[in-house]
Design a protein around this motif. Structure first.
Motif, PDB file in Angstrom:
ATOM      1  N   HIS A 159      49.766  45.493  41.647  1.00 21.50           N
ATOM      2  CA  HIS A 159      48.454  45.417  41.353  1.00 21.50           C
ATOM      3  C   HIS A 159      47.542  46.629  41.112  1.00 21.50           C
ATOM      4  O   HIS A 159      46.872  47.115  40.680  1.00 21.50           O
ATOM      5  N   LYS A 160      47.663  47.274  42.442  1.00 21.57           N
ATOM      6  CA  LYS A 160      47.317  48.500  42.965  1.00 21.57           C
ATOM      7  C   LYS A 160      47.455  49.466  42.103  1.00 21.57           C
ATOM      8  O   LYS A 160      46.700  50.373  41.718  1.00 21.57           O
ATOM      9  N   LYS A 198      36.166  43.335  49.539  1.00 21.17           N
ATOM     10  CA  LYS A 198      36.819  42.321  48.879  1.00 21.17           C
ATOM     11  C   LYS A 198      35.545  41.604  48.136  1.00 21.17           C
ATOM     12  O   LYS A 198      36.028  41.138  47.043  1.00 21.17           O
ATOM     13  N   ILE A 244      35.623  48.941  39.610  1.00 18.55           N
ATOM     14  CA  ILE A 244      36.479  47.866  40.036  1.00 18.55           C
ATOM     15  C   ILE A 244      37.796  48.322  40.721  1.00 18.55           C
ATOM     16  O   ILE A 244      38.094  48.136  41.870  1.00 18.55           O
ATOM     17  N   PRO A 245      38.270  49.434  39.988  1.00 21.24           N
ATOM     18  CA  PRO A 245      39.312  50.010  40.856  1.00 21.24           C
ATOM     19  C   PRO A 245      38.929  50.788  42.145  1.00 21.24           C
ATOM     20  O   PRO A 245      39.647  50.716  43.230  1.00 21.24           O
ATOM     21  N   ASN A 303      34.432  42.102  39.249  1.00 20.78           N
ATOM     22  CA  ASN A 303      35.681  41.496  38.333  1.00 20.78           C
ATOM     23  C   ASN A 303      34.894  40.215  37.427  1.00 20.78           C
ATOM     24  O   ASN A 303      35.115  40.026  36.363  1.00 20.78           O
ATOM     25  N   GLY A 363      38.597  48.155  44.798  1.00 23.15           N
ATOM     26  CA  GLY A 363      39.861  47.915  45.356  1.00 23.15           C
ATOM     27  C   GLY A 363      40.531  49.002  46.084  1.00 23.15           C
ATOM     28  O   GLY A 363      41.151  48.443  47.437  1.00 23.15           O
ATOM     29  N   GLY A 375      45.638  39.442  39.807  1.00 18.82           N
ATOM     30  CA  GLY A 375      44.899  39.511  40.723  1.00 18.82           C
ATOM     31  C   GLY A 375      44.408  38.156  41.374  1.00 18.82           C
ATOM     32  O   GLY A 375      44.545  37.970  42.551  1.00 18.82           O
ATOM     33  N   HIS A 414      34.587  43.645  45.034  1.00 23.93           N
ATOM     34  CA  HIS A 414      35.864  43.620  44.201  1.00 23.93           C
ATOM     35  C   HIS A 414      35.902  42.288  43.301  1.00 23.93           C
ATOM     36  O   HIS A 414      35.834  42.226  42.159  1.00 23.93           O
ATOM     37  N   TYR A 447      51.277  42.877  45.067  1.00 25.10           N
ATOM     38  CA  TYR A 447      49.679  43.592  45.542  1.00 25.10           C
ATOM     39  C   TYR A 447      50.174  45.018  45.241  1.00 25.10           C
ATOM     40  O   TYR A 447      49.014  45.668  44.689  1.00 25.10           O
ATOM     41  N   MET A 476      47.958  36.472  42.541  1.00 25.91           N
ATOM     42  CA  MET A 476      48.406  37.038  43.943  1.00 25.91           C
ATOM     43  C   MET A 476      47.712  36.457  45.078  1.00 25.91           C
ATOM     44  O   MET A 476      48.123  36.228  46.128  1.00 25.91           O
ATOM     45  N   HIS A 477      46.204  36.297  44.678  1.00 26.69           N
ATOM     46  CA  HIS A 477      45.450  35.773  45.904  1.00 26.69           C
ATOM     47  C   HIS A 477      45.701  34.630  46.493  1.00 26.69           C
ATOM     48  O   HIS A 477      45.667  34.498  47.732  1.00 26.69           O
TER      49      HIS A 477
END
Ligand code: HEM
Length: 180
Positions: free
Chosen positions: A44-45, A134, A96-97, A141, A100, A25, A137, A41, A28-29
């Motif tokens: 990650h999902k 966002k 958290i999931p 985290n 997302g 995460g 999330h 992405y 990739m950001h």
């Protein structure tokens, strides 16, 4: 009384998966927009939703197989803090999931698990809402990061300072030889 093999396996499988998904995460950001970024992405999902399902299974397992009690030597307030931290860890592993998934739905990017199973959108497309999720999330985290730090510090204290069996119950190979 100790943890079942399934509880131990789920603990370490989920811990390792979260560490990887967390790192991905952050990585990739920062990536510039490219097919590579979109693929990362998606991974990650998929991994995040899989963790969500594993945590649900873990909670069901915990409900059916009680965890061992805290050692007698722990003070009442220490037990209360430990209970609170465990509750918050479970909460974050689910929240958290979900945040997302909500973020992706609000951004207008439906989640297609493993590229094959389309998941329903939890909310309709809305840019402001997506920005809020966002932030949520990210903040959840960071809270998880702090709590995991506390959780590890407590485990290390139990093993090396208090010298009880709390960590051994999750890592049986650390079992000490009994002095006769
Ligand atoms: C336990 C599961 C998960 C963990 C530990 C996790 C962790 C993270 C972390 C650390 C970031 C970087 C945050 C930032 O720098 O702003 C991130 C970003 C992101 N996550 Fe997750 N995540 C999880 C599950 C999910 C799920 C299930 C989805 C969607 C279905 C998702 C979608 C996203 C998206 C789209 C971003 C990028 C946000 C942006 O563009 O800045 N995550 N995640």
């Amino acid at each position: 009384m100790t943890y079942t093999k399934t509880a131990i396996s789920l603990h370490w499988l989920i811990a390792l998966s979260i560490a990887i998904v967390f790192g991905v995460g952050i990585y990739m950001h920062e990536l510039p927009l490219s097919p590579h970024k979109l693929q990362i992405y998606a991974y990650h999902k998929w991994a995040g939703i899989t963790i969500f399902l594993l945590v649900l299974f873990r909670l069901m397992w915990r409900h059916l197989h009680s965890p061992p009690p805290f050692p007698e030597t722990m003070l009442q307030w220490e037990k209360q803090i430990a209970h609170l931290v465990h509750f918050l860890l479970y909460f974050l592993m689910l929240a958290i999931p979900m945040s997302g998934w909500l973020m992706s739905s609000a951004a207008g990017y439906p989640v297609v698990l493993f590229g094959m199973i389309p998941l329903p959108d939890l909310v309709s497309k809305n840019k402001e809402l997506s920005d809020i999720f966002k932030q949520v999330h990210f903040l959840l985290n960071m809270s998880l990061f702090l709590l995991v730090f506390l959780h590890i510090a407590a485990a290390v204290k139990h093993h090396f300072i208090v010298k009880d069996d709390v960590l051994v119950q999750m890592l049986p190979f650390l079992k000490r030889e009994k002095k006769s």
